[in-house]
Design a protein around this motif. Sequence first.
Motif, PDB file in Angstrom:
ATOM      1  N   SER A 303      41.455  32.582  37.550  1.00  0.00           N
ATOM      2  CA  SER A 303      40.236  32.553  36.739  1.00  0.00           C
ATOM      3  C   SER A 303      40.373  31.459  35.698  1.00  0.00           C
ATOM      4  N   SER A 304      39.310  30.712  35.486  1.00  0.00           N
ATOM      5  CA  SER A 304      39.358  29.702  34.436  1.00  0.00           C
ATOM      6  C   SER A 304      39.409  30.385  33.073  1.00  0.00           C
ATOM      7  N   ASP A 305      39.929  29.686  32.082  1.00  0.00           N
ATOM      8  CA  ASP A 305      39.974  30.247  30.725  1.00  0.00           C
ATOM      9  C   ASP A 305      38.572  30.601  30.247  1.00  0.00           C
ATOM     10  N   GLU A 306      37.611  29.752  30.592  1.00  0.00           N
ATOM     11  CA  GLU A 306      36.215  30.000  30.191  1.00  0.00           C
ATOM     12  C   GLU A 306      35.700  31.302  30.775  1.00  0.00           C
ATOM     13  N   ASP A 307      35.924  31.488  32.084  1.00  0.00           N
ATOM     14  CA  ASP A 307      35.459  32.706  32.740  1.00  0.00           C
ATOM     15  C   ASP A 307      36.144  33.934  32.154  1.00  0.00           C
ATOM     16  N   TRP A 308      37.445  33.836  31.918  1.00  0.00           N
ATOM     17  CA  TRP A 308      38.146  35.013  31.410  1.00  0.00           C
ATOM     18  C   TRP A 308      37.705  35.353  29.986  1.00  0.00           C
ATOM     19  N   GLN A 309      37.357  34.373  29.185  1.00  0.00           N
ATOM     20  CA  GLN A 309      36.864  34.656  27.837  1.00  0.00           C
ATOM     21  C   GLN A 309      35.618  35.542  27.898  1.00  0.00           C
ATOM     22  N   VAL A 310      34.736  35.254  28.856  1.00  0.00           N
ATOM     23  CA  VAL A 310      33.529  36.058  29.017  1.00  0.00           C
ATOM     24  C   VAL A 310      33.903  37.466  29.480  1.00  0.00           C
ATOM     25  N   CYS A 311      34.783  37.562  30.482  1.00  0.00           N
ATOM     26  CA  CYS A 311      35.209  38.871  30.999  1.00  0.00           C
ATOM     27  C   CYS A 311      35.878  39.699  29.905  1.00  0.00           C
ATOM     28  N   ALA A 312      36.750  39.056  29.140  1.00  0.00           N
ATOM     29  CA  ALA A 312      37.485  39.764  28.088  1.00  0.00           C
ATOM     30  C   ALA A 312      36.538  40.285  27.024  1.00  0.00           C
ATOM     31  N   LYS A 313      35.543  39.492  26.665  1.00  0.00           N
ATOM     32  CA  LYS A 313      34.573  39.940  25.666  1.00  0.00           C
ATOM     33  C   LYS A 313      33.811  41.153  26.175  1.00  0.00           C
ATOM     34  N   TYR A 314      33.441  41.109  27.453  1.00  0.00           N
ATOM     35  CA  TYR A 314      32.729  42.240  28.061  1.00  0.00           C
ATOM     36  C   TYR A 314      33.591  43.506  28.028  1.00  0.00           C
ATOM     37  N   LEU A 315      34.857  43.370  28.387  1.00  0.00           N
ATOM     38  CA  LEU A 315      35.735  44.535  28.514  1.00  0.00           C
ATOM     39  C   LEU A 315      36.133  45.149  27.181  1.00  0.00           C
ATOM     40  N   GLN A 316      35.886  44.465  26.075  1.00  0.00           N
ATOM     41  CA  GLN A 316      36.251  45.030  24.777  1.00  0.00           C
ATOM     42  C   GLN A 316      35.515  46.337  24.494  1.00  0.00           C
ATOM     43  N   SER A 317      34.377  46.527  25.140  1.00  0.00           N
ATOM     44  CA  SER A 317      33.636  47.776  24.940  1.00  0.00           C
ATOM     45  C   SER A 317      33.210  48.393  26.274  1.00  0.00           C
ATOM     46  N   SER A 318      33.907  48.018  27.351  1.00  0.00           N
ATOM     47  CA  SER A 318      33.435  48.446  28.670  1.00  0.00           C
ATOM     48  C   SER A 318      34.578  48.796  29.617  1.00  0.00           C
ATOM     49  N   ARG A 319      34.215  49.495  30.662  1.00  0.00           N
ATOM     50  CA  ARG A 319      35.135  49.859  31.728  1.00  0.00           C
ATOM     51  C   ARG A 319      34.420  49.612  33.053  1.00  0.00           C
ATOM     52  N   ILE A 320      35.135  49.087  34.027  1.00  0.00           N
ATOM     53  CA  ILE A 320      34.580  48.861  35.361  1.00  0.00           C
ATOM     54  C   ILE A 320      35.348  49.718  36.360  1.00  0.00           C
ATOM     55  N   ASN A 321      34.614  50.396  37.232  1.00  0.00           N
ATOM     56  CA  ASN A 321      35.244  51.207  38.270  1.00  0.00           C
ATOM     57  C   ASN A 321      34.684  50.811  39.634  1.00  0.00           C
ATOM     58  N   MET A 322      35.571  50.600  40.596  1.00  0.00           N
ATOM     59  CA  MET A 322      35.170  50.316  41.973  1.00  0.00           C
ATOM     60  C   MET A 322      35.546  51.515  42.834  1.00  0.00           C
ATOM     61  N   THR A 323      34.577  52.120  43.515  1.00  0.00           N
ATOM     62  CA  THR A 323      34.887  53.186  44.467  1.00  0.00           C
ATOM     63  C   THR A 323      34.554  52.683  45.867  1.00  0.00           C
ATOM     64  N   ILE A 324      35.536  52.754  46.748  1.00  0.00           N
ATOM     65  CA  ILE A 324      35.425  52.196  48.096  1.00  0.00           C
ATOM     66  C   ILE A 324      35.578  53.318  49.110  1.00  0.00           C
ATOM     67  N   ARG A 325      34.723  53.281  50.114  1.00  0.00           N
ATOM     68  CA  ARG A 325      34.781  54.339  51.122  1.00  0.00           C
ATOM     69  C   ARG A 325      34.486  53.808  52.518  1.00  0.00           C
ATOM     70  N   GLN A 326      35.019  54.519  53.516  1.00  0.00           N
ATOM     71  CA  GLN A 326      34.692  54.251  54.918  1.00  0.00           C
ATOM     72  C   GLN A 326      33.593  55.226  55.296  1.00  0.00           C
ATOM     73  N   VAL A 327      32.470  54.706  55.762  1.00  0.00           N
ATOM     74  CA  VAL A 327      31.307  55.543  56.043  1.00  0.00           C
ATOM     75  C   VAL A 327      31.370  56.159  57.429  1.00  0.00           C
ATOM     76  N   LEU A 328      31.781  55.360  58.423  1.00  0.00           N
ATOM     77  CA  LEU A 328      31.771  55.779  59.819  1.00  0.00           C
ATOM     78  C   LEU A 328      33.176  55.817  60.397  1.00  0.00           C
ATOM     79  N   ALA A 329      33.432  56.780  61.247  1.00  0.00           N
ATOM     80  CA  ALA A 329      34.688  56.800  61.989  1.00  0.00           C
ATOM     81  C   ALA A 329      34.657  55.692  63.043  1.00  0.00           C
ATOM     82  N   GLU A 330      35.802  55.342  63.584  1.00  0.00           N
ATOM     83  CA  GLU A 330      35.890  54.318  64.621  1.00  0.00           C
ATOM     84  C   GLU A 330      34.976  54.680  65.782  1.00  0.00           C
ATOM     85  N   GLY A 331      34.037  53.781  66.126  1.00  0.00           N
ATOM     86  CA  GLY A 331      33.128  54.024  67.235  1.00  0.00           C
ATOM     87  C   GLY A 331      31.936  54.897  66.912  1.00  0.00           C
TER      88      GLY A 331
END
Length: 366
Positions: A303-331
């Motif tokens: 990540s560029s320093d510029e991009d991370w500065q924006v991300c860091a500012k956002y995260l000072q008061s925030s939390r990000i959660n990624m939930t990943i799932r498999q929807v279908l069984a094989e076939g």
Amino acid sequence: MAAAALTREGGEDAFRRLFRFYRQRDASDLRGVVDFSAPGGQVFRSQLSVSSVSDQDACRAGLRPVSQWKAYGLSEYPGFIFIPNPFLPGCQRHWVKQCLKLYPEKPNVCNLDLHMAPEKTTDLWGQSKEQLRRKGSSKWEPRSLLEKLRWVTLGYHYNWDTKKYSANHHTPFPSDLAFLSEQVAAACGFRGFQAQAGILNYYHFDSSLGIHVDESELDHSRPLLSFSFGQSSIFLLGGLKREEAPTAMFMHSGDIMVMSGFSRLLYHAVPRVLPNPEGTALPSCLHQALSSELPAGSVIEHSSDEDWQVCAKYLQSSRINMTIRQVLAEGQKFPEESGTNGKGQAPSEGSHHENSKAKRHKPNTV
């Protein structure tokens, strides 16, 4: 303790009572919250499938060798696995940047699409980065579009009206996130996991996530993966019925949760987001620099320093959660449906993430 006493009261179900207790701004009694950085009591060490993920593949996903991970389970919750931050130094930054800069881009779907014209939501990052970078501490400052982001869906897009996925509402799933998910699932004994749908949740200090069960996927034999970045939160894991009192636990930046088997269909919620326990604006793991040399085939990008500065500012008061799932069984295929185009929209911001002014609570599927 106050929290334990609440679960014995009449009236509301036990889960709802404990949710309200931890939701309160003045709820200072956190002694009953499980902290996996100091395990004990109902917490036990879980075994991982070390041979299922090569050190090279783990590194390519931005993870330490699986032999170096710690994994824990909870008594009475078979299939639940908690992995405290297994990420290599600096690699969390990649996923934060993707969640803020890349994943909200079209053709993916977000909550802002509900009430804004498509051309207004095509470049949330570009429209927000300068405003975020200059942002001060006053809560009266106008929020950028990124700060109004509450959720993004990936792959098979969840239909919030019918509570279903469908074959005709699908966009390509991000290859880097799919690779990360495959390695984590394999390490937990689920080789061949296919990341087919993702819901990204964007929390602030006044956010919460309602009591719900993830049951819309057609294949429940595959695990639900949860990744957290930024500020901390309290996560409640309950039972098959809301009358069963949940267990409260902390989730910190970089932590991963896996819900499988019996635990795959349990009620759960996030009543509260908390400042990281180190007392600093950002947890120390997010200050770590990424190695200058990445392995061949790495999905991690600098990540560029510029991009991370924006991300860091956002995260000072925030939390990000990624939930990943498999929807279908094989076939497996989706059943034929009539009368729907599969493009139902999600609930509004206020109902999906309760804020401090909300007077009502709605269960949500996430």
